[in-house]
Design a protein around this motif. Structure first.
Motif, PDB file in Angstrom:
ATOM      1  N   LEU A   1      -8.980  15.258 -14.336  1.00  0.00           N
ATOM      2  CA  LEU A   1      -7.558  15.148 -14.675  1.00  0.00           C
ATOM      3  C   LEU A   1      -6.786  14.472 -13.550  1.00  0.00           C
ATOM      4  N   THR A   2      -7.076  14.872 -12.315  1.00  0.00           N
ATOM      5  CA  THR A   2      -6.356  14.294 -11.180  1.00  0.00           C
ATOM      6  C   THR A   2      -6.703  12.830 -10.985  1.00  0.00           C
ATOM      7  N   SER A   3      -7.985  12.499 -11.114  1.00  0.00           N
ATOM      8  CA  SER A   3      -8.388  11.105 -10.882  1.00  0.00           C
ATOM      9  C   SER A   3      -7.768  10.170 -11.911  1.00  0.00           C
ATOM     10  N   THR A   4      -7.700  10.585 -13.164  1.00  0.00           N
ATOM     11  CA  THR A   4      -7.060   9.729 -14.173  1.00  0.00           C
ATOM     12  C   THR A   4      -5.562   9.600 -13.911  1.00  0.00           C
ATOM     13  N   ALA A   5      -4.929  10.714 -13.487  1.00  0.00           N
ATOM     14  CA  ALA A   5      -3.495  10.654 -13.190  1.00  0.00           C
ATOM     15  C   ALA A   5      -3.226   9.739 -12.003  1.00  0.00           C
ATOM     16  N   VAL A   6      -4.032   9.885 -10.948  1.00  0.00           N
ATOM     17  CA  VAL A   6      -3.841   9.058  -9.758  1.00  0.00           C
ATOM     18  C   VAL A   6      -4.132   7.591 -10.060  1.00  0.00           C
ATOM     19  N   SER A   7      -5.136   7.335 -10.874  1.00  0.00           N
ATOM     20  CA  SER A   7      -5.447   5.943 -11.210  1.00  0.00           C
ATOM     21  C   SER A   7      -4.329   5.301 -12.019  1.00  0.00           C
ATOM     22  N   ALA A   8      -3.546   6.123 -12.720  1.00  0.00           N
ATOM     23  CA  ALA A   8      -2.472   5.573 -13.548  1.00  0.00           C
ATOM     24  C   ALA A   8      -1.179   5.377 -12.778  1.00  0.00           C
ATOM     25  N   VAL A   9      -0.832   6.317 -11.891  1.00  0.00           N
ATOM     26  CA  VAL A   9       0.490   6.258 -11.258  1.00  0.00           C
ATOM     27  C   VAL A   9       0.423   6.301  -9.737  1.00  0.00           C
ATOM     28  N   GLY A  10      -0.763   6.309  -9.156  1.00  0.00           N
ATOM     29  CA  GLY A  10      -0.852   6.407  -7.711  1.00  0.00           C
ATOM     30  C   GLY A  10      -0.831   7.858  -7.259  1.00  0.00           C
ATOM     31  N   VAL A  11      -0.621   8.042  -5.971  1.00  0.00           N
ATOM     32  CA  VAL A  11      -0.695   9.378  -5.368  1.00  0.00           C
ATOM     33  C   VAL A  11       0.675  10.053  -5.481  1.00  0.00           C
ATOM     34  N   ILE A  12       0.755  11.066  -6.318  1.00  0.00           N
ATOM     35  CA  ILE A  12       1.979  11.860  -6.471  1.00  0.00           C
ATOM     36  C   ILE A  12       1.661  13.286  -6.044  1.00  0.00           C
TER      37      ILE A  12
ATOM     38  N   ALA B   1       0.826  -1.211   0.000  1.00  0.00           N
ATOM     39  CA  ALA B   1       0.000   0.000   0.000  1.00  0.00           C
ATOM     40  C   ALA B   1       0.856   1.256   0.000  1.00  0.00           C
ATOM     41  N   LEU B   2       1.965   1.246   0.765  1.00  0.00           N
ATOM     42  CA  LEU B   2       2.807   2.432   0.825  1.00  0.00           C
ATOM     43  C   LEU B   2       3.384   2.769  -0.541  1.00  0.00           C
ATOM     44  N   THR B   3       3.742   1.744  -1.311  1.00  0.00           N
ATOM     45  CA  THR B   3       4.287   1.991  -2.644  1.00  0.00           C
ATOM     46  C   THR B   3       3.269   2.684  -3.528  1.00  0.00           C
ATOM     47  N   TRP B   4       2.019   2.199  -3.507  1.00  0.00           N
ATOM     48  CA  TRP B   4       0.988   2.825  -4.337  1.00  0.00           C
ATOM     49  C   TRP B   4       0.680   4.230  -3.845  1.00  0.00           C
ATOM     50  N   LEU B   5       0.610   4.399  -2.534  1.00  0.00           N
ATOM     51  CA  LEU B   5       0.292   5.718  -1.975  1.00  0.00           C
ATOM     52  C   LEU B   5       1.423   6.716  -2.198  1.00  0.00           C
ATOM     53  N   SER B   6       2.624   6.217  -2.467  1.00  0.00           N
ATOM     54  CA  SER B   6       3.753   7.109  -2.712  1.00  0.00           C
ATOM     55  C   SER B   6       3.908   7.447  -4.185  1.00  0.00           C
ATOM     56  N   GLY B   7       3.097   6.860  -5.031  1.00  0.00           N
ATOM     57  CA  GLY B   7       3.143   7.173  -6.453  1.00  0.00           C
ATOM     58  C   GLY B   7       4.220   6.403  -7.179  1.00  0.00           C
ATOM     59  N   SER B   8       3.842   5.369  -7.871  1.00  0.00           N
ATOM     60  CA  SER B   8       4.812   4.525  -8.555  1.00  0.00           C
ATOM     61  C   SER B   8       4.311   4.181  -9.950  1.00  0.00           C
ATOM     62  N   THR B   9       5.233   4.142 -10.905  1.00  0.00           N
ATOM     63  CA  THR B   9       4.889   3.732 -12.272  1.00  0.00           C
ATOM     64  C   THR B   9       5.193   2.262 -12.515  1.00  0.00           C
ATOM     65  N   TYR B  10       5.549   1.537 -11.477  1.00  0.00           N
ATOM     66  CA  TYR B  10       5.937   0.140 -11.631  1.00  0.00           C
ATOM     67  C   TYR B  10       4.789  -0.676 -12.227  1.00  0.00           C
ATOM     68  N   GLY B  11       5.105  -1.469 -13.250  1.00  0.00           N
ATOM     69  CA  GLY B  11       4.133  -2.379 -13.849  1.00  0.00           C
ATOM     70  C   GLY B  11       3.050  -1.707 -14.675  1.00  0.00           C
ATOM     71  N   ARG B  12       3.223  -0.452 -15.021  1.00  0.00           N
ATOM     72  CA  ARG B  12       2.184   0.226 -15.789  1.00  0.00           C
ATOM     73  C   ARG B  12       2.143  -0.295 -17.221  1.00  0.00           C
ATOM     74  N   THR B  13       0.932  -0.304 -17.781  1.00  0.00           N
ATOM     75  CA  THR B  13       0.728  -0.793 -19.141  1.00  0.00           C
ATOM     76  C   THR B  13       0.145   0.315 -20.002  1.00  0.00           C
ATOM     77  N   SER B  14       0.133   0.082 -21.289  1.00  0.00           N
ATOM     78  CA  SER B  14      -0.380   1.102 -22.211  1.00  0.00           C
ATOM     79  C   SER B  14      -1.862   1.368 -21.990  1.00  0.00           C
ATOM     80  N   THR B  15      -2.622   0.364 -21.567  1.00  0.00           N
ATOM     81  CA  THR B  15      -4.050   0.583 -21.349  1.00  0.00           C
ATOM     82  C   THR B  15      -4.300   1.513 -20.165  1.00  0.00           C
ATOM     83  N   GLN B  16      -3.379   1.533 -19.202  1.00  0.00           N
ATOM     84  CA  GLN B  16      -3.531   2.450 -18.072  1.00  0.00           C
ATOM     85  C   GLN B  16      -3.155   3.874 -18.436  1.00  0.00           C
ATOM     86  N   VAL B  17      -2.288   4.013 -19.415  1.00  0.00           N
ATOM     87  CA  VAL B  17      -1.870   5.345 -19.849  1.00  0.00           C
ATOM     88  C   VAL B  17      -2.964   6.009 -20.680  1.00  0.00           C
ATOM     89  N   LEU B  18      -3.740   5.217 -21.374  1.00  0.00           N
ATOM     90  CA  LEU B  18      -4.727   5.755 -22.303  1.00  0.00           C
ATOM     91  C   LEU B  18      -5.731   6.713 -21.662  1.00  0.00           C
TER      92      LEU B  18
END
Length: 702
Positions: free
Chosen positions: A612-623, A544-561
């Motif tokens: 804009l924020t919700s899509t960004a957070v859903s893609a990379v977590g909380v930054i 949970a800490l990794t996601w809450l800290s904002g991570s791009t680990y394991g991201r795919t093209s469908t999440q970027v869209l």
């Protein structure tokens, strides 16, 4: 000249001490009532626990001997009760003192980064396997808290430069220190097991050793504060009046600050940071002013705040164990409940809040006007910086590739090894760039609508809602895919925004009320996230800490869209409303006079920022920090017109997150640092420098 460099007028005290004599019978009555309530709560507290020892067993100790009840009482329940009593007094006194010297009802050990500094100091030692006794640990926490408070006070001219500047400096400092603490918890997960729960305020005590060592420090500091009560009454009249009356203002502020930090550090050492007690206790006491004249006098306010702090801490602990069972008192930090209570109090107060009016200025409303040629140059340079950041992001990582390999990959002629590496890397780079741009555009919009430099997408509760949704799914559906986590996070972000906006609406939208309610929702969301982690998955906090800290680990093209679609659709809409944003940064009346439908425009603009924020957070977590720093940097470069600020802010945000992600993937490879932690550590020095640079101008207006 930006808002941060604009001359600031000292704001009125939270409540100056009224003239005349206090109503002695009512003061005595409120003390008696508070003490009786405290005794009742304490008695109920002693009857709760994990053992079968109940109220009747404890009563038999008075008339006879019950060895089992005596052992439970002495070994477990009494230390917990005394810990709650001690930290309640400490935080109540500290919060009242800080609010008085800062003349700010939102000042507390939490908002002035005192708790964050003390917490970091203790975690830093524990991360390297060093175990310290209570007094040395308390001294270390005191140094960390004092350094943080000193930095915040220095950047805000001791609180005299205005409420916004003080809270802004405290929030930036707390965010940076919290990021370093989280990084240590992630990198030294085995050495810091249990510190995540402790870091949210736990009353669990194995014995009375730490308490007996720290209690004299707390008692001594509270006595000195009470003795200084008359000086604080004079200080509440204003610095000029206090100086005329012979008070050494600087020395008084310094002594009171040191004592408040000492109390906060002792509380953190004993139980970890218990949130919002130092904020709520003095506020509750001040609400008694209509019924108890003279309650604002500090020799009355300070002890009552201490009693109120104890009632809040013990009452929260009683409520937690009454609802969740005795074992919850061991597993779930009491600070989670106090934070939820504090968030509710803050939202309730915000609902009664009125706009600050002329004291609230537009963010960057006085920024220097730049020429068109200069603007084009800045856009070109920031665009080049972003391109370089993307290129380096593709080349760097646990496996470095050459520029020729990158060219071959684009042409489809690389070997299987490099093809695999770059196929995995480009979605991460794209996610970082697009999320950074989205957060920067959202931050620019929110700051314009709220006319507040503290405002950012996170302050609307969006990031907390997204984090709560994602952590809940990770906790209850451990095998959930990345796409499912992103979708639930986006839904949580939009629901949180709808809740905050609905609570802030009261015959119209008050920008100040929106920010305060959003801050309360943010803190409440973080408390619920902590509850989910420690109650249902305490041995896997790194996930949970990794996601809450904002991570791009394991991201795919469908999440970027989704982020790309949001940027392509919503950014042109925000740019089209650039004139309305320029007008809204001035005041509420000018847009209405010029035909702007203010409420509808605000809702549309904030809705776009939330999407804009919700899509960004859903893609990379909380930054965090990107939506705060990028707009400020853009306004400093090109002025305050949004037609120029928006593209520069988007490019700066994209470059910042991309650089942070690259550093996080590279510096300690193959281990990784979440991008959100790096953005906080990169962005905070810039923001601290900006505040410090403007300090002299704020103190010496032209």
């Amino acid at each position: 000249m930006t808002l941060l460099t604009a001359p600031a007028r000292p704001e009125p005290a939270t409540q100056p001490a009224p003239g005349g004599r206090p109503n002695a019978p009512r003061v005595v009555g409120v003390f008696v009532a508070a003490i009786l309530l405290l005794l009742v709560v304490g008695a109920v507290h002693l009857t709760q626990g994990t053992s079968t020892v109940g109220p009747l067993d404890l009563l038999r100790l008075v008339t006879g001997t019950d060895d089992e009840a005596a052992r439970v009482l002495i070994a477990s329940r009494l230390p917990r009760l005394l810990a709650g009593l001690t930290i309640g007094v400490a935080l109540g006194f500290a919060g009242a003192a800080l609010q008085s010297i800062a003349r700010n009802p939102l000042a507390s050990p939490d908002t002035l980064a005192v708790n964050a500094g003390a917490h970091l100091a203790i975690v830093s030692v524990a991360a390297f396997g060093i175990s310290l006794p209570a007094l040395p640990a308390g001294g270390l926490a005191f140094c960390g808290g004092l350094a943080a408070a000193g930095l915040v006070m220095a950047m805000s001219a001791g609180g005299q430069a205005g409420t916004t500047r003080l809270i802004l400096a405290g929030s930036a400092t707390a965010l940076a220190l919290g990021s370093v603490t989280t990084l240590l918890l992630l990198l030294f997960e085995q050495a810091t097991i249990g510190l995540f729960a402790w870091g949210n305020g736990s009353l669990v005590q194995s014995d009375l050793t730490a308490l007996t060592q720290l209690a004299p420090v707390i008692v001594g500091a509270t006595i000195v504060l009470v003795l200084l009560g008359h000086r604080l009454d004079i200080l509440a009249l204003g610095d000029d009046t206090a100086t005329v009356l012979g008070l050494d203002v600087r020395r008084t502020r310094l002594i009171v600050t040191v004592l408040a930090v000492l109390l906060s550090a002792a509380a953190v050492t004993l139980t970890g940071p218990v949130g919002f007690v130092g904020l709520c206790a003095p506020v509750i006491v001040r609400l008694l002013a209509p019924l108890v004249p003279g309650v604002h006098r500090h020799r009355i306010l300070l002890p009552l705040s201490g009693i109120a702090g104890v009632i809040i801490v013990l009452g929260s602990d009683v409520l937690l164990r009454a609802v969740m069972g005795g074992q919850a008192g061991v597993d779930i930090p009491t600070g989670v409940v106090t934070t939820l209570f504090g968030a509710a109090i803050l939202i309730w107060l915000a609902r009664r809040h009125r706009d600050a009016g002329p004291t609230r200025r537009p963010p960057g409303g006085h920024a220097a006007v730049r020429s068109a040629a200069f603007h084009r140059t800045v856009v070109a340079v920031t665009a080049a910086l972003t391109v370089c950041a993307v290129a380096v992001g593709m080349l760097a990582g646990d496996t470095w590739v050459l520029l020729g390999d990158l060219v071959n990959w684009v042409n489809g002629t690389t070997g299987p090894a490099y093809t695999f590496v770059l196929d995995q890397r480009w979605p991460r780079v794209a996610a970082a760039v697009l999320a950074g741009a989205a957060l920067a555009v959202a931050g620019t919009t929110v700051q314009a609508v709220c006319r507040n430099p503290l405002a950012e997408p996170g302050i609307l509760g969006i990031t907390a809602g997204a984090g709560l949704g994602a952590v809940a799914l990770l906790t209850f559906v451990p095998l959930a895919g990345v796409w499912a986590v992103s979708g639930v996070a986006g839904l949580g972000a939009m629901l949180a925004f709808a809740l905050v906006y609905g609570l802030a609406w009261r015959g119209g939208l008050s920008s100040d009320r929106l920010v305060l309610i959003g801050f309360g929702a943010w803190q409440g969301g973080i408390a619920l996230i902590t509850y989910l982690i420690v109650a249902f998955d305490p041995w896997n906090t790194g996930k949970a800490l990794t996601w809450l800290s904002g991570s791009t680990y394991g991201r795919t093209s469908t999440q970027v869209l989704p982020v790309l679609i949001a940027l392509l659709v919503l950014t042109p809409a925000v740019v089209a409303a650039r004139r309305e944003l320029d007008l809204m940064t001035l005041d509420d009346d000018t847009p209405r006079v010029l035909g702007v439908r203010l409420e509808r425009t605000r809702l549309i603009a904030l809705g776009a920022a939330a999407l804009l924020t919700s899509t960004a957070v859903s893609a990379v977590g909380v930054i965090g920090f990107v939506g705060l720093v990028a707009p400020h940097a853009a306004r400093a470069l090109v002025g305050g017109r949004h037609s120029r600020v928006l593209p520069v802010a988007a490019l700066l945000g994209a470059a910042l997150v991309s650089i942070a992600d690259t550093l996080g993937r590279t510096v300690i490879a193959p281990a990784q640092i979440p991008a959100g932690l790096v953005t906080a550590m990169i962005g905070t020095p810039y923001f601290v420098w900006l505040l410090w640079r403007s300090r002299a101008v704020a103190n010496n207006p032209r």
